[in-house]
Design an enzyme around this catalytic site. Structure first.
Site, PDB file in Angstrom:
ATOM      1  N   GLY A  40      -4.885  11.364  10.901  1.00 31.30           N
ATOM      2  CA  GLY A  40      -4.192  10.424  10.177  1.00 31.30           C
ATOM      3  C   GLY A  40      -3.777  10.633   8.120  1.00 31.30           C
ATOM      4  O   GLY A  40      -3.036   9.935   7.861  1.00 31.30           O
TER       5      GLY A  40
ATOM      6  N   ARG B 163      -9.514  14.507   9.076  1.00 35.56           N
ATOM      7  CA  ARG B 163      -9.172  13.153   9.640  1.00 35.56           C
ATOM      8  C   ARG B 163      -8.164  12.540   9.570  1.00 35.56           C
ATOM      9  O   ARG B 163      -7.435  13.090   9.388  1.00 35.56           O
ATOM     10  CB  ARG B 163     -10.055  12.424   8.234  1.00 35.56           C
ATOM     11  CG  ARG B 163     -10.387  10.591   9.172  1.00 35.56           C
ATOM     12  CD  ARG B 163     -11.191  10.336   7.518  1.00 35.56           C
ATOM     13  NE  ARG B 163      -9.840   9.446   6.967  1.00 35.56           N
ATOM     14  CZ  ARG B 163     -10.051   9.050   6.006  1.00 35.56           C
ATOM     15  NH1 ARG B 163     -11.327   8.227   5.782  1.00 35.56           N
ATOM     16  NH2 ARG B 163      -8.978   8.598   4.640  1.00 35.56           N
TER      17      ARG B 163
ATOM     18  N   SER C 201       1.078  -1.508  -0.488  1.00 31.11           N
ATOM     19  CA  SER C 201       0.140  -0.268   0.376  1.00 31.11           C
ATOM     20  C   SER C 201       0.728   1.320   0.180  1.00 31.11           C
ATOM     21  O   SER C 201       2.115   0.845   0.666  1.00 31.11           O
ATOM     22  CB  SER C 201      -0.777   0.098   1.314  1.00 31.11           C
ATOM     23  OG  SER C 201      -1.342   1.004   1.655  1.00 31.11           O
TER      24      SER C 201
ATOM     25  N   TYR D 239      -2.008  -0.351  10.711  1.00 26.49           N
ATOM     26  CA  TYR D 239      -2.178  -0.733   9.477  1.00 26.49           C
ATOM     27  C   TYR D 239      -1.162  -0.882   8.298  1.00 26.49           C
ATOM     28  O   TYR D 239      -0.643  -1.744   7.534  1.00 26.49           O
ATOM     29  CB  TYR D 239      -3.537  -0.138   8.823  1.00 26.49           C
ATOM     30  CG  TYR D 239      -3.441  -0.889   7.427  1.00 26.49           C
ATOM     31  CD1 TYR D 239      -4.179  -1.701   6.149  1.00 26.49           C
ATOM     32  CD2 TYR D 239      -3.616   0.206   6.187  1.00 26.49           C
ATOM     33  CE1 TYR D 239      -4.036  -2.082   4.897  1.00 26.49           C
ATOM     34  CE2 TYR D 239      -3.394   0.268   4.866  1.00 26.49           C
ATOM     35  CZ  TYR D 239      -3.481  -1.391   4.328  1.00 26.49           C
ATOM     36  OH  TYR D 239      -3.404  -1.909   2.850  1.00 26.49           O
TER      37      TYR D 239
ATOM     38  N   LYS E 252       2.243  -3.402   6.340  1.00 33.83           N
ATOM     39  CA  LYS E 252       2.238  -3.060   5.361  1.00 33.83           C
ATOM     40  C   LYS E 252       4.094  -3.215   4.674  1.00 33.83           C
ATOM     41  O   LYS E 252       5.088  -3.410   4.038  1.00 33.83           O
ATOM     42  CB  LYS E 252       1.861  -2.624   4.490  1.00 33.83           C
ATOM     43  CG  LYS E 252       0.286  -2.605   4.203  1.00 33.83           C
ATOM     44  CD  LYS E 252       0.011  -4.344   3.387  1.00 33.83           C
ATOM     45  CE  LYS E 252      -1.523  -4.839   3.083  1.00 33.83           C
ATOM     46  NZ  LYS E 252      -1.318  -6.104   2.688  1.00 33.83           N
TER      47      LYS E 252
HETATM   48  C1  UD1 Z   1      -6.801   5.123   2.494  1.00 29.29           C
HETATM   49  C2  UD1 Z   1      -6.347   4.769   4.828  1.00 29.29           C
HETATM   50  C3  UD1 Z   1      -5.156   3.568   3.660  1.00 29.29           C
HETATM   51  C4  UD1 Z   1      -5.469   2.912   2.816  1.00 29.29           C
HETATM   52  C5  UD1 Z   1      -6.713   3.320   2.141  1.00 29.29           C
HETATM   53  C6  UD1 Z   1      -7.646   1.885   1.160  1.00 29.29           C
HETATM   54  C7  UD1 Z   1      -6.437   6.520   5.787  1.00 29.29           C
HETATM   55  C8  UD1 Z   1      -5.847   7.873   6.926  1.00 29.29           C
HETATM   56  N1  UD1 Z   1      -5.546   5.763   4.694  1.00 29.29           N
HETATM   57  O1  UD1 Z   1      -6.564   5.714   2.476  1.00 29.29           O
HETATM   58  O2  UD1 Z   1      -4.308   3.587   4.249  1.00 29.29           O
HETATM   59  O3  UD1 Z   1      -4.448   1.568   1.703  1.00 29.29           O
HETATM   60  O4  UD1 Z   1      -7.352   3.702   2.033  1.00 29.29           O
HETATM   61  O5  UD1 Z   1      -8.252   2.608   0.044  1.00 29.29           O
HETATM   62  O6  UD1 Z   1      -7.364   6.124   5.775  1.00 29.29           O
HETATM   63  N2  UD1 Z   1     -12.845  12.091   2.851  1.00 29.29           N
HETATM   64  C9  UD1 Z   1     -13.278  12.306   2.810  1.00 29.29           C
HETATM   65  N3  UD1 Z   1     -15.140  11.932   3.001  1.00 29.29           N
HETATM   66  C10 UD1 Z   1     -15.064  10.619   2.981  1.00 29.29           C
HETATM   67  C11 UD1 Z   1     -14.040   9.810   3.536  1.00 29.29           C
HETATM   68  C12 UD1 Z   1     -12.226  10.237   3.089  1.00 29.29           C
HETATM   69  O7  UD1 Z   1     -13.388  13.109   2.593  1.00 29.29           O
HETATM   70  O8  UD1 Z   1     -15.846  10.002   4.127  1.00 29.29           O
HETATM   71  C13 UD1 Z   1     -11.184  12.285   1.978  1.00 29.29           C
HETATM   72  C14 UD1 Z   1     -10.341  11.627   3.149  1.00 29.29           C
HETATM   73  O9  UD1 Z   1     -10.219  12.840   4.583  1.00 29.29           O
HETATM   74  C15 UD1 Z   1      -8.863  11.430   1.917  1.00 29.29           C
HETATM   75  C16 UD1 Z   1      -9.353  11.372   1.068  1.00 29.29           C
HETATM   76  O10 UD1 Z   1     -10.773  11.416   0.821  1.00 29.29           O
HETATM   77  O11 UD1 Z   1      -8.443  12.630   2.156  1.00 29.29           O
HETATM   78  C17 UD1 Z   1      -9.382  10.122   0.214  1.00 29.29           C
HETATM   79  O12 UD1 Z   1      -9.840   9.191   1.749  1.00 29.29           O
HETATM   80  P1  UD1 Z   1     -10.072   7.930   1.634  1.00 29.29           P
HETATM   81  O13 UD1 Z   1     -10.606   7.245   0.437  1.00 29.29           O
HETATM   82  O14 UD1 Z   1     -10.098   6.790   2.680  1.00 29.29           O
HETATM   83  O15 UD1 Z   1      -8.387   7.389   0.834  1.00 29.29           O
HETATM   84  P2  UD1 Z   1      -6.879   7.576   2.179  1.00 29.29           P
HETATM   85  O16 UD1 Z   1      -7.128   8.295   2.980  1.00 29.29           O
HETATM   86  O17 UD1 Z   1      -6.346   8.034   0.962  1.00 29.29           O
END
Ligand code: UD1
Length: 327
Positions: free
Chosen positions: A284, A282, A124, A139, A143
């Site tokens: 992290g 959010r 990842s 997590y 990895k």
């Molecule tokens: C997340 C995980 C990552 C994992 C990947 C798998 C975290 C910190 N990271 O990546 O380790 O490998 O998923 O797919 O959780 N967002 C919103 N609203 C939402 C959901 C997400 O604004 O309802 C934003 C998040 O804050 C982020 C972006 O969208 O800025 C992408 O989020 P997400 O799809 O969860 O991916 P990652 O956080 O990059």
């Protein structure tokens, strides 16, 4: 060639199994279905036009896995079986270390015992950590440790391994009959926007004060079918390698999009606005992630071919299908 796919009933695993089947590769799936559904297997068989061999096995169970190795002649392994929720990994770190590392240990022991030396490992972008390079979750550490374990085992044996570092896989199979199950605790952006687009309901945008063009965080979204195809290229590379080797590759498009870019792409597709609230960051989350696709292009001959519109379109169609037929 027969390939063992651990976690082959999962999101990226199932799409990879279909790509392997489409080029005539025999596949055996080892999966405990703890995060999947038997219907995924039925759907795969329907799309592939033939049954896909399946063993209900917890991959951390070395004895059961070894029996599977003993009854087949695997030429290579693609290892997906793992837990992948960042939030859950903070609450249950031991379960994450036990499952993600335990499965890798038991798999490597079986591969060695049964003389199988080609491995593609599901890693990842989380291994890159935050802006200081520090991993931000248990997590992510499982990895990164997994990659370290592989590098050490490769130095001491004839193992040939590739780790694929996924950026943000999303989208669904072209048939819209297979995708990420939205009811298994996913907290990712794409399924959340797809749900909001299809069903209405709340959509939260986490963080609007990042140093990015519109203040929201940027990610490299990559179509799951492109990600699946990269596994075939990686398999070809490890199998062609004359000696032990360990390589890592980023899997992304090389293009980073903001959260609002993604919402706008869904809005353009459905032709109406999607209500969303602006929330604090959010925990992290990093401001911006983008894959360096150069090595994958050069050494795997792989590049993403499906664009954001294809990701959005397949996500929507899959969510509708799931709502109508699976829920
Ligand atoms: C997340 C995980 C990552 C994992 C990947 C798998 C975290 C910190 N990271 O990546 O380790 O490998 O998923 O797919 O959780 N967002 C919103 N609203 C939402 C959901 C997400 O604004 O309802 C934003 C998040 O804050 C982020 C972006 O969208 O800025 C992408 O989020 P997400 O799809 O969860 O991916 P990652 O956080 O990059």
């Amino acid at each position: 060639m027969t390939v063992l796919v651990t976690g082959g009933a999962g999101y990226i695993g199932s799409h990879t199994v279909l790509e392997l089947a489409s080029v005539g590769t025999d596949v055996v799936i080892a999966d405990d279905l703890s995060r999947s559904d038997a219907r995924v297997l039925e759907t795969m068989a329907k799309i592939a036009g033939r049954p896909v061999e399946f063993a209900r096995i917890d991959v951390t169970d070395e004895r059961a896995l070894s029996a599977l190795f003993a009854s087949h002649r695997f030429e290579a392994v693609v290892h997906f079986a793992a837990r992948k929720s960042v939030a859950e990994s903070h609450d249950e770190p031991l379960a994450y270390y036990r499952t993600n590392l335990g499965a890798l240990f038991s798999l490597l022991a079986c591969m060695r015992r049964h003389d199988v030396s080609s491995l593609v490992f599901s890693s990842s972008a989380a291994v890159y950590g935050d802006v200081d390079g520090l991993t931000t979750s248990p997590y992510a550490r499982t990895k990164r440790m997994g990659e370290d374990v592989l590098a050490d085992v490769v130095r001491a044996s004839g193992l040939r391994a590739v780790a694929l570092r996924y950026f943000n896989p999303c989208g669904a199979h072209e048939s819209a009959q297979l995708g990420e199950l939205p009811d298994r605790g996913t907290t990712n952006l794409m399924p959340a926007v797809a749900r909001a687009a299809v069903e209405g309901g709340p959509l939260r945008v986490f963080g609007t004060d990042y140093e990015t063009p519109d203040g929201t965080a940027m990610r490299d979204y990559v179509h799951v079918v492109d990600v699946a195809r990269a596994h075939l290229a990686a398999l070809a590379r490890v199998r062609a390698s004359a000696s032990s080797t360990f390589e890592t590759f980023d899997l992304g498009t090389g293009i980073s999009r903001t959260v609002l870019d993604v919402i706008r792409a869904f809005e353009a597709r459905i032709g109406r606005p999607i209500a969303h609230s602006l929330e604090p960051r959010r925990a992290g989350d990093v401001p911006r992630l983008v894959a360096n696709g150069e090595r994958a292009r050069l050494l795997l001959g792989w590049g993403a071919s499906l664009d954001l519109d294809a990701m959005v379109d397949s996500s929507l169609r899959w969510h509708e299908h799931w709502r109508d037929h699976w829920r």
